[in-house]
Design a protein around this motif. Structure first.
Motif, PDB file in Angstrom:
ATOM      1  N   ILE A 234       0.839  -1.204   0.000  1.00  0.00           N
ATOM      2  CA  ILE A 234       0.000   0.000   0.000  1.00  0.00           C
ATOM      3  C   ILE A 234       0.870   1.248   0.000  1.00  0.00           C
ATOM      4  CG2 ILE A 234      -1.625   1.357   1.371  1.00  0.00           C
ATOM      5  CD1 ILE A 234      -2.836  -1.341   2.285  1.00  0.00           C
ATOM      6  N   TRP A 235       1.879   1.244   0.862  1.00  0.00           N
ATOM      7  CA  TRP A 235       2.785   2.402   0.967  1.00  0.00           C
ATOM      8  C   TRP A 235       3.554   2.604  -0.339  1.00  0.00           C
ATOM      9  CZ3 TRP A 235       8.091   2.931   0.589  1.00  0.00           C
ATOM     10  CH2 TRP A 235       8.606   4.153   1.008  1.00  0.00           C
ATOM     11  N   ALA A 236       4.050   1.490  -0.942  1.00  0.00           N
ATOM     12  CA  ALA A 236       4.847   1.588  -2.166  1.00  0.00           C
ATOM     13  C   ALA A 236       4.002   2.099  -3.329  1.00  0.00           C
ATOM     14  CB  ALA A 236       5.443   0.223  -2.504  1.00  0.00           C
ATOM     15  N   ARG A 237       2.739   1.683  -3.403  1.00  0.00           N
ATOM     16  CA  ARG A 237       1.888   2.129  -4.506  1.00  0.00           C
ATOM     17  C   ARG A 237       1.490   3.595  -4.346  1.00  0.00           C
ATOM     18  NH1 ARG A 237      -1.850  -3.223  -5.953  1.00  0.00           N
ATOM     19  NH2 ARG A 237      -0.373  -4.017  -7.508  1.00  0.00           N
ATOM     20  N   ARG A 238       1.299   4.026  -3.112  1.00  0.00           N
ATOM     21  CA  ARG A 238       1.031   5.451  -2.889  1.00  0.00           C
ATOM     22  C   ARG A 238       2.216   6.295  -3.332  1.00  0.00           C
ATOM     23  NH1 ARG A 238      -1.613   5.196   3.199  1.00  0.00           N
ATOM     24  NH2 ARG A 238      -3.734   4.533   2.554  1.00  0.00           N
ATOM     25  N   LYS A 239       3.406   5.810  -3.032  1.00  0.00           N
ATOM     26  CA  LYS A 239       4.610   6.538  -3.429  1.00  0.00           C
ATOM     27  C   LYS A 239       4.741   6.593  -4.943  1.00  0.00           C
ATOM     28  CE  LYS A 239       9.563   6.842  -2.462  1.00  0.00           C
ATOM     29  NZ  LYS A 239      10.720   6.231  -1.748  1.00  0.00           N
ATOM     30  N   LEU A 240       4.401   5.494  -5.614  1.00  0.00           N
ATOM     31  CA  LEU A 240       4.435   5.479  -7.074  1.00  0.00           C
ATOM     32  C   LEU A 240       3.447   6.478  -7.663  1.00  0.00           C
ATOM     33  CD1 LEU A 240       4.699   1.693  -8.069  1.00  0.00           C
ATOM     34  CD2 LEU A 240       6.354   3.499  -8.571  1.00  0.00           C
ATOM     35  N   GLU A 241       2.259   6.545  -7.077  1.00  0.00           N
ATOM     36  CA  GLU A 241       1.241   7.485  -7.552  1.00  0.00           C
ATOM     37  C   GLU A 241       1.710   8.928  -7.379  1.00  0.00           C
ATOM     38  OE1 GLU A 241      -2.315   6.590  -5.477  1.00  0.00           O
ATOM     39  OE2 GLU A 241      -2.651   4.659  -6.487  1.00  0.00           O
ATOM     40  N   GLU A 242       2.322   9.205  -6.250  1.00  0.00           N
ATOM     41  CA  GLU A 242       2.826  10.559  -6.001  1.00  0.00           C
ATOM     42  C   GLU A 242       3.915  10.926  -6.996  1.00  0.00           C
ATOM     43  OE1 GLU A 242       4.146  10.444  -1.993  1.00  0.00           O
ATOM     44  OE2 GLU A 242       2.131  10.369  -1.133  1.00  0.00           O
ATOM     45  N   GLU A 243       4.804   9.995  -7.283  1.00  0.00           N
ATOM     46  CA  GLU A 243       5.885  10.260  -8.237  1.00  0.00           C
ATOM     47  C   GLU A 243       5.331  10.465  -9.632  1.00  0.00           C
ATOM     48  OE1 GLU A 243       8.404   6.897  -7.793  1.00  0.00           O
ATOM     49  OE2 GLU A 243       9.392   7.611  -5.968  1.00  0.00           O
ATOM     50  N   THR A 244       4.311   9.686  -9.983  1.00  0.00           N
ATOM     51  CA  THR A 244       3.707   9.808 -11.313  1.00  0.00           C
ATOM     52  C   THR A 244       2.987  11.138 -11.475  1.00  0.00           C
ATOM     53  OG1 THR A 244       3.398   7.395 -11.410  1.00  0.00           O
ATOM     54  CG2 THR A 244       2.112   8.745 -12.952  1.00  0.00           C
ATOM     55  N   SER A 245       2.255  11.549 -10.439  1.00  0.00           N
ATOM     56  CA  SER A 245       1.498  12.807 -10.522  1.00  0.00           C
ATOM     57  C   SER A 245       2.394  14.029 -10.502  1.00  0.00           C
ATOM     58  CB  SER A 245       0.513  12.879  -9.350  1.00  0.00           C
ATOM     59  OG  SER A 245       1.199  12.858  -8.111  1.00  0.00           O
ATOM     60  N   SER A 246       3.594  13.894  -9.939  1.00  0.00           N
ATOM     61  CA  SER A 246       4.496  15.054  -9.850  1.00  0.00           C
ATOM     62  C   SER A 246       5.317  15.258 -11.122  1.00  0.00           C
ATOM     63  CB  SER A 246       5.445  14.873  -8.658  1.00  0.00           C
ATOM     64  OG  SER A 246       6.289  13.747  -8.850  1.00  0.00           O
ATOM     65  N   ARG A 247       5.233  14.346 -12.058  1.00  0.00           N
ATOM     66  CA  ARG A 247       6.014  14.463 -13.288  1.00  0.00           C
ATOM     67  C   ARG A 247       5.365  15.443 -14.266  1.00  0.00           C
ATOM     68  NH1 ARG A 247       7.173   7.985 -14.162  1.00  0.00           N
ATOM     69  NH2 ARG A 247       8.640   7.745 -12.452  1.00  0.00           N
TER      70      ARG A 247
END
Length: 247
Positions: A234-247
């Motif tokens: 759950i934590w890793a996927r949230r981090k992936l989403e944040e990285e994707t949205s910040s690009r």
């Protein structure tokens, strides 16, 4: 006065010493040729994704190729194949297609790795690298990749430096594995979990649900492992989403 028997013994010893010296010369020259880049090559075997410049990769390629002019041992061919594989990956285009240069490096890597394995087949790293080199080709078949990966497991079932790269490839061809082979890979998942839980989670976090379920099944026998995996996922996927949205 020396007896004929003593003279014959001395002559035999001289011939044997000369033969051993003659046979050792190519290996010694090859070692000297490879020596300038040997430290980088050892590091490369441990971590196939190093921070090496193009110039450093070219130097490694030239030194391994020069060494092979003096000796044709399995390790030398496998080292050359690994460098060629890294060059193939580096020359691949960002859109997923591959240039003629990248394909030439990939083809060379396959040839070098196959030659090395024909000389020294007990090399799980080379089997995995060959599977990866084959996977880069559009003509690669899942059945062939499975055979290569199974050989990697057979020659080195518990290799901490290999387990994550090998596991990713096995997940990609999961539907082509037999029930027995899948059982072996469940064991590899648990082995990977024992080495680095975070690294295993990072590996599967971007994958489809069906592929993530492979890890879930492997860890289901231990409730604490299973729950820990779910929390970390759950934590890793949230981090992936944040990285994707910040690009």
């Amino acid at each position: 006065m020396a007896t004929p028997e003593r003279i014959a013994s001395l002559l035999f010893a001289l011939v044997l010493a000369g033969a051993l010296l003659y046979l050792s010369i190519p290996r010694s020259v090859a070692a000297l040729l490879a020596l300038p880049d040997d430290r980088q090559m050892r590091q490369l075997r441990k971590d196939p994704v190093p921070e090496l410049s193009q110039g450093e990769l070219e130097a490694l390629f030239n030194s391994r190729r020069a060494a092979l002019q003096w000796t044709e041992n399995g390790r030398a061919f496998s080292d050359l194949g690994l460098v060629q594989l890294l060059q193939a990956v580096r020359h691949s285009r960002f859109d997923g297609s591959r240039s003629a240069t990248a394909e030439a490096w990939r083809t060379g890597a396959v040839a070098s790795l196959e030659t090395g394995l024909s000389v020294a087949p007990v090399n799980p790293h080379a089997w995995t690298q060959l599977a990866y080199a084959r996977a880069l080709s559009e003509q690669a078949t899942a059945d062939h990749l499975v055979r290569l990966l199974v050989m990697s497991i057979y020659t080195g079932p518990y290799e901490p430096q290999l387990v994550f790269a090998r596991l990713k490839l096995f997940i990609d061809v999961w539907d082509y594995l037999t029930d027995e082979q899948q059982s072996v890979i469940y064991g590899q998942v648990r082995f990977a979990w024992s080495i680095s839980r975070d690294r295993l989670v990072r590996l599967v976090a971007p994958l489809e649900q069906k592929q993530v379920n492979i890890v879930r099944v492997a860890l289901a026998g231990n409730p604490s492992y299973f729950l820990s995996f779910e929390r970390r996922l759950i934590w890793a996927r949230r981090k992936l989403e944040e990285e994707t949205s910040s690009r």
